[in-house]
Design a protein around this motif. Structure first.
Motif, PDB file in Angstrom:
ATOM      1  N   ALA A 257      21.804   4.884   8.956  1.00  6.80           N
ATOM      2  CA  ALA A 257      22.736   5.563   9.854  1.00  6.80           C
ATOM      3  C   ALA A 257      22.882   4.820  11.175  1.00  6.80           C
ATOM      4  O   ALA A 257      23.991   4.676  11.706  1.00  6.80           O
ATOM      5  CB  ALA A 257      22.264   6.996  10.102  1.00  6.80           C
ATOM      6  N   SER A 258      21.781   4.332  11.718  1.00  7.31           N
ATOM      7  CA  SER A 258      21.855   3.637  13.007  1.00  7.31           C
ATOM      8  C   SER A 258      22.625   2.326  12.874  1.00  7.31           C
ATOM      9  O   SER A 258      23.386   1.950  13.775  1.00  7.31           O
ATOM     10  CB  SER A 258      20.449   3.384  13.554  1.00  7.31           C
ATOM     11  OG  SER A 258      19.702   2.551  12.681  1.00  7.31           O
ATOM     12  N   LEU A 259      22.459   1.628  11.756  1.00  8.15           N
ATOM     13  CA  LEU A 259      23.207   0.386  11.556  1.00  8.15           C
ATOM     14  C   LEU A 259      24.702   0.660  11.401  1.00  8.15           C
ATOM     15  O   LEU A 259      25.542  -0.054  11.961  1.00  8.15           O
ATOM     16  CB  LEU A 259      22.679  -0.348  10.321  1.00  8.15           C
ATOM     17  CG  LEU A 259      21.284  -0.973  10.434  1.00  8.15           C
ATOM     18  CD1 LEU A 259      20.898  -1.641   9.117  1.00  8.15           C
ATOM     19  CD2 LEU A 259      21.213  -1.989  11.568  1.00  8.15           C
ATOM     20  N   LEU A 260      25.043   1.690  10.625  1.00  3.72           N
ATOM     21  CA  LEU A 260      26.455   2.028  10.453  1.00  3.72           C
ATOM     22  C   LEU A 260      27.080   2.444  11.780  1.00  3.72           C
ATOM     23  O   LEU A 260      28.233   2.103  12.079  1.00  3.72           O
ATOM     24  CB  LEU A 260      26.607   3.143   9.419  1.00  3.72           C
ATOM     25  CG  LEU A 260      26.268   2.759   7.969  1.00  3.72           C
ATOM     26  CD1 LEU A 260      26.224   3.994   7.084  1.00  3.72           C
ATOM     27  CD2 LEU A 260      27.283   1.758   7.425  1.00  3.72           C
ATOM     28  N   ASP A 261      26.328   3.182  12.592  1.00  9.61           N
ATOM     29  CA  ASP A 261      26.829   3.570  13.916  1.00  9.61           C
ATOM     30  C   ASP A 261      27.086   2.356  14.795  1.00  9.61           C
ATOM     31  O   ASP A 261      27.973   2.366  15.653  1.00  9.61           O
ATOM     32  CB  ASP A 261      25.825   4.498  14.608  1.00  9.61           C
ATOM     33  CG  ASP A 261      25.922   5.928  14.100  1.00  9.61           C
ATOM     34  OD1 ASP A 261      26.939   6.253  13.455  1.00  9.61           O
ATOM     35  OD2 ASP A 261      24.983   6.708  14.331  1.00  9.61           O
ATOM     36  N   ASP A 262      26.306   1.290  14.575  1.00  8.03           N
ATOM     37  CA  ASP A 262      26.479   0.068  15.359  1.00  8.03           C
ATOM     38  C   ASP A 262      27.583  -0.824  14.810  1.00  8.03           C
ATOM     39  O   ASP A 262      27.811  -1.925  15.324  1.00  8.03           O
ATOM     40  CB  ASP A 262      25.168  -0.724  15.397  1.00  8.03           C
ATOM     41  CG  ASP A 262      24.107  -0.041  16.252  1.00  8.03           C
ATOM     42  OD1 ASP A 262      24.482   0.799  17.093  1.00  8.03           O
ATOM     43  OD2 ASP A 262      22.910  -0.342  16.070  1.00  8.03           O
ATOM     44  N   GLY A 263      28.253  -0.369  13.740  1.00 14.45           N
ATOM     45  CA  GLY A 263      29.367  -1.132  13.186  1.00 14.45           C
ATOM     46  C   GLY A 263      28.987  -2.155  12.140  1.00 14.45           C
ATOM     47  O   GLY A 263      29.810  -2.990  11.756  1.00 14.45           O
ATOM     48  N   VAL A 264      27.745  -2.114  11.649  1.00 13.21           N
ATOM     49  CA  VAL A 264      27.337  -3.048  10.597  1.00 13.21           C
ATOM     50  C   VAL A 264      28.042  -2.652   9.300  1.00 13.21           C
ATOM     51  O   VAL A 264      28.016  -1.481   8.915  1.00 13.21           O
ATOM     52  CB  VAL A 264      25.806  -3.024  10.405  1.00 13.21           C
ATOM     53  CG1 VAL A 264      25.391  -3.957   9.276  1.00 13.21           C
ATOM     54  CG2 VAL A 264      25.111  -3.418  11.708  1.00 13.21           C
ATOM     55  N   PRO A 265      28.694  -3.584   8.602  1.00 16.08           N
ATOM     56  CA  PRO A 265      29.414  -3.245   7.360  1.00 16.08           C
ATOM     57  C   PRO A 265      28.479  -2.626   6.323  1.00 16.08           C
ATOM     58  O   PRO A 265      27.312  -3.019   6.214  1.00 16.08           O
ATOM     59  CB  PRO A 265      29.951  -4.602   6.878  1.00 16.08           C
ATOM     60  CG  PRO A 265      30.017  -5.442   8.107  1.00 16.08           C
ATOM     61  CD  PRO A 265      28.869  -5.008   8.958  1.00 16.08           C
TER      62      PRO A 265
ATOM     63  N   SER B 158      37.231   3.207   7.699  1.00 17.01           N
ATOM     64  CA  SER B 158      38.224   3.794   6.818  1.00 17.01           C
ATOM     65  C   SER B 158      38.353   2.983   5.539  1.00 17.01           C
ATOM     66  O   SER B 158      38.434   3.527   4.443  1.00 17.01           O
ATOM     67  CB  SER B 158      39.574   3.862   7.540  1.00 17.01           C
ATOM     68  OG  SER B 158      40.568   4.387   6.698  1.00 17.01           O
ATOM     69  N   GLU B 159      38.370   1.653   5.670  1.00 14.21           N
ATOM     70  CA  GLU B 159      38.425   0.798   4.493  1.00 14.21           C
ATOM     71  C   GLU B 159      37.210   1.030   3.605  1.00 14.21           C
ATOM     72  O   GLU B 159      37.317   1.114   2.383  1.00 14.21           O
ATOM     73  CB  GLU B 159      38.474  -0.671   4.921  1.00 14.21           C
ATOM     74  CG  GLU B 159      39.757  -1.082   5.621  1.00 14.21           C
ATOM     75  CD  GLU B 159      39.666  -2.503   6.136  1.00 14.21           C
ATOM     76  OE1 GLU B 159      38.591  -3.113   5.972  1.00 14.21           O
ATOM     77  OE2 GLU B 159      40.647  -2.998   6.699  1.00 14.21           O
ATOM     78  N   SER B 160      36.054   1.117   4.231  1.00  9.28           N
ATOM     79  CA  SER B 160      34.826   1.315   3.463  1.00  9.28           C
ATOM     80  C   SER B 160      34.863   2.639   2.725  1.00  9.28           C
ATOM     81  O   SER B 160      34.464   2.730   1.562  1.00  9.28           O
ATOM     82  CB  SER B 160      33.613   1.269   4.400  1.00  9.28           C
ATOM     83  OG  SER B 160      33.551   0.036   5.066  1.00  9.28           O
ATOM     84  N   ARG B 161      35.358   3.672   3.406  1.00 12.64           N
ATOM     85  CA  ARG B 161      35.408   4.987   2.775  1.00 12.64           C
ATOM     86  C   ARG B 161      36.345   4.969   1.569  1.00 12.64           C
ATOM     87  O   ARG B 161      36.024   5.508   0.504  1.00 12.64           O
ATOM     88  CB  ARG B 161      35.892   6.022   3.797  1.00 12.64           C
ATOM     89  CG  ARG B 161      35.916   7.436   3.234  1.00 12.64           C
ATOM     90  CD  ARG B 161      34.515   7.952   3.080  1.00 12.64           C
ATOM     91  NE  ARG B 161      34.460   9.077   2.165  1.00 12.64           N
ATOM     92  CZ  ARG B 161      33.454   9.928   2.123  1.00 12.64           C
ATOM     93  NH1 ARG B 161      32.429   9.772   2.910  1.00 12.64           N
ATOM     94  NH2 ARG B 161      33.463  10.924   1.280  1.00 12.64           N
ATOM     95  N   ARG B 162      37.501   4.325   1.732  1.00 12.17           N
ATOM     96  CA  ARG B 162      38.451   4.253   0.620  1.00 12.17           C
ATOM     97  C   ARG B 162      37.838   3.510  -0.563  1.00 12.17           C
ATOM     98  O   ARG B 162      37.952   3.941  -1.717  1.00 12.17           O
ATOM     99  CB  ARG B 162      39.723   3.541   1.086  1.00 12.17           C
ATOM    100  CG  ARG B 162      40.714   3.252  -0.035  1.00 12.17           C
ATOM    101  CD  ARG B 162      41.947   2.541   0.505  1.00 12.17           C
ATOM    102  NE  ARG B 162      42.784   2.061  -0.577  1.00 12.17           N
ATOM    103  CZ  ARG B 162      42.649   0.879  -1.159  1.00 12.17           C
ATOM    104  NH1 ARG B 162      41.688   0.067  -0.751  1.00 12.17           N
ATOM    105  NH2 ARG B 162      43.451   0.510  -2.130  1.00 12.17           N
ATOM    106  N   ALA B 163      37.179   2.392  -0.262  1.00 10.84           N
ATOM    107  CA  ALA B 163      36.564   1.622  -1.340  1.00 10.84           C
ATOM    108  C   ALA B 163      35.484   2.430  -2.044  1.00 10.84           C
ATOM    109  O   ALA B 163      35.366   2.407  -3.272  1.00 10.84           O
ATOM    110  CB  ALA B 163      35.978   0.325  -0.780  1.00 10.84           C
TER     111      ALA B 163
END
Length: 563
Positions: free
Chosen positions: A136-144, A186-191
């Protein structure tokens, strides 16, 4: 980011660390929540596994003695690791934490109990929750998401789906017009959405053909790609299996126009894009048993996003797994199978070559497919010395390892890892090797395939790769089905009363669990037998259970005396 999946949160993590009463407890929390390690991986951490790359620290993560991935190591965590190792007097090549994974899980639970006095929601925190905090912390920091998967050792992007929010209107608009950096989630969620749908379709497909059709259909219908096709490697070429929204002739034209890109070896995880008259075509490696076995072609109007590349790469592995599982299940459950017998005089194959060179006979005792496009052979060899066979194996380019297991009056038992044999191609085609025998430079290979399988591509692939190999026989074989009760009865007939008693006691006392619920000594005391006697009965019982499961030959009948 979905806070429901991350039960700890940033503030909760601070409260956990304050509740850690020892340096070790705090370090375990940090290894889970800031480095993403599982308990078993924590117990394998060594100072020698820390490396530097462009000013940053990386940690080689081990599963036992094998390095399975690298992850990022924050400087402050590295400092704490070295501080702990220095205080404990741990050498660079020694494990940092010398306790069991189960003990580390208990340690985290103890810290959570103390933290729950001030923050009740932390009561049930586990090591798994620490890893969720890490992701969660990595995703919050924008890590793909694909990088997060790689760092944390998650095998599929769908594992992270609970941590990703549904996009709001602003995110949707920004993603469409490209005016905001928040488009990436958004791209990640769609994929993730469409790969989840494809995964469900793969789970419902029962055959390799159905799997190929399902993945191509969903890539066009759900994921929105222009077209899709799937081709598998046969010999030195490709055999087209299915197409969606594109004709077979058009695919054949694409393959012909881009033959070098299509047929050149693809690495596992690589997605290659070629420019075709119909638009960009992504070539996705189809991966079976850690080996690229084919290509999935996907048409896209505007190329691929990074998220789509990552998900397509994962999909190629997932499709391969599904195909292998379906073929093995179909073969195991089939009442009728097709048995093929090949004669191979190619000296590149170890069994044929060694039998001719040393004038010995070779018989396969067992075979296990292993990663890296190889087979683990267990071979009985008669008529040659161990030294001469091992020397031959050492000089054979198609053998990566060989060792002597047993040597007795009627021959040798060897373990040999082979990479150049028709049997490997047969296994990769979904076959099950039944026997291999070799004498006078000719190996006879018998393999079973599902009765409804198209054997022509398999036979052609083998004979093309090994010209001195021919199909000698083909026959349909009936296999009587065995019920669960029948299997149990057959197994019970082979076990002595004492062996069955010891096996049941070991099972119910938790002896086979990890960590063990009972030790061998405790179990021996309960049964009022000595420890050596217990181990003797237990080892023989386990051998008979495994023989009944892995070996189609009847197990030995019960002897009148208990041995």
């Amino acid at each position: 980011m979905d806070g429901a999946a991350d039960h700890i949160g940033e503030r909760g993590y601070e409260q956990l660390r304050r509740a850690a009463e020892t340096h070790r407890s705090d370090l375990v929390l940090r290894l889970g929540a800031e480095v993403g390690l599982r308990p078993a991986e924590m117990t394998a951490v060594r100072l020698a596994d820390i490396t530097e790359f462009e000013g940053h620290r990386l940690l080689a993560v081990r599963d036992g003695n094998e390095v399975v991935r690298e992850t990022y190591l924050p400087d402050s965590v590295e400092h704490d690791i070295r501080k702990y190792a220095n205080a404990a007097g741990t050498d660079d090549d020694e494990p940092l934490v010398s306790v069991s994974p189960r003990r580390l899980q208990m340690l985290v639970s103890e810290v959570a109990d103390r933290a729950a006095d001030a923050a009740p929601h932390l009561q049930e925190v586990s090591t798994r929750d620490l890893r969720w905090r890490f992701a969660a912390s990595l995703l919050d920091d924008g890590v793909p998401p694909d990088v997060v998967c790689a760092l944390g050792g998650w095998d599929r992007l769908t594992r992270l789906e609970p941590l990703l929010d549904e996009p709001d209107r602003e995110t949707i608009v920004a993603a469409v017009d490209g005016s905001d950096e928040r488009a990436a989630p958004s791209e990640s969620r769609r994929a993730l959405d469409w790969i989840t749908t494809v995964s469900e379709a793969l789970a419902a497909a029962a055959t390799g053909e159905a799997i190929a059709t399902a993945v191509c259909d969903h890539l066009t219908e759900t994921a929105g790609f222009e077209f899709a096709w799937l081709a598998e490697r046969t010999g030195d070429g490709l055999t087209l299996r299915t197409t969606t929204e594109i004709s077979e002739s058009a695919v054949e034209h694409q393959i012909h126009e881009h033959i070098e890109s299509v047929t050149a070896p693809l690495d596992v995880g690589e997605v290659r894009v070629v420019d075709d008259s119909a638009g960009p075509v992504a070539l996705v490696p189809l991966v079976r048993e850690n080996t690229v076995s084919g290509v999935i072609g996907v048409g896209s109007r505007e190329g691929l996003t990074d998220a789509e590349r990552a998900v397509l790469s994962a999909l190629g592995v997932q499709v391969g797994h599904a195909q292998v599982a379906a073929e093995r299940k179909r073969l195991l459950l089939a009442d009728t199978v097709t048995e093929l017998e090949f004669h191979c005089a190619d000296e590149r194959t170890f069994t044929a070559g060694v039998s001719g060179a040393l004038q010995c006979t070779v018989e396969l005792s067992g075979v296990v497919p292993v990663a890296g496009q190889s087979l683990l052979y267990y071979l009985m060899v008669d008529g040659a010395s161990a030294e001469s066979v091992l020397s031959y194996a050492d000089a054979d380019d198609g053998v990566t390892d060989a060792r002597l297991l047993e040597e007795h009056s009627d021959g040798l038992l060897l373990e040999v890892v082979v990479t150049d044999t028709p049997a490997l191609q047969l296994v990769e085609s979904g076959g099950r090797v039944r026997s291999v025998t070799a004498t006078d430079g000719v190996a006879t290979i018998a393999v079973e395939l599902p009765s409804e399988a198209d054997i022509r591509p398999t036979v052609n692939a083998v004979t093309d790769a090994y010209p001195e190999t021919s199909l000698a026989a083909k026959r349909e074989t009936e296999r009587p089905a065995e019920t669960e009760t029948g299997f149990r009865d057959r197994l019970t007939d082979t076990l002595s009363d004492r062996q069955e008693t010891v096996l049941q006691a070991a099972y119910h006392s938790g002896y086979f669990e990890w960590p063990r619920g009972s030790t061998a000594e405790e179990l021996a005391d309960s049964l009022d037998v000595s420890s050596p006697t217990l181990h003797n009965h237990l080892r023989k019982a386990q051998q008979k259970v495994l023989t009944a499961f892995f070996d189609d030959r009847p197990t030995e009948p019960r002897q009148p005396t208990d041995n």
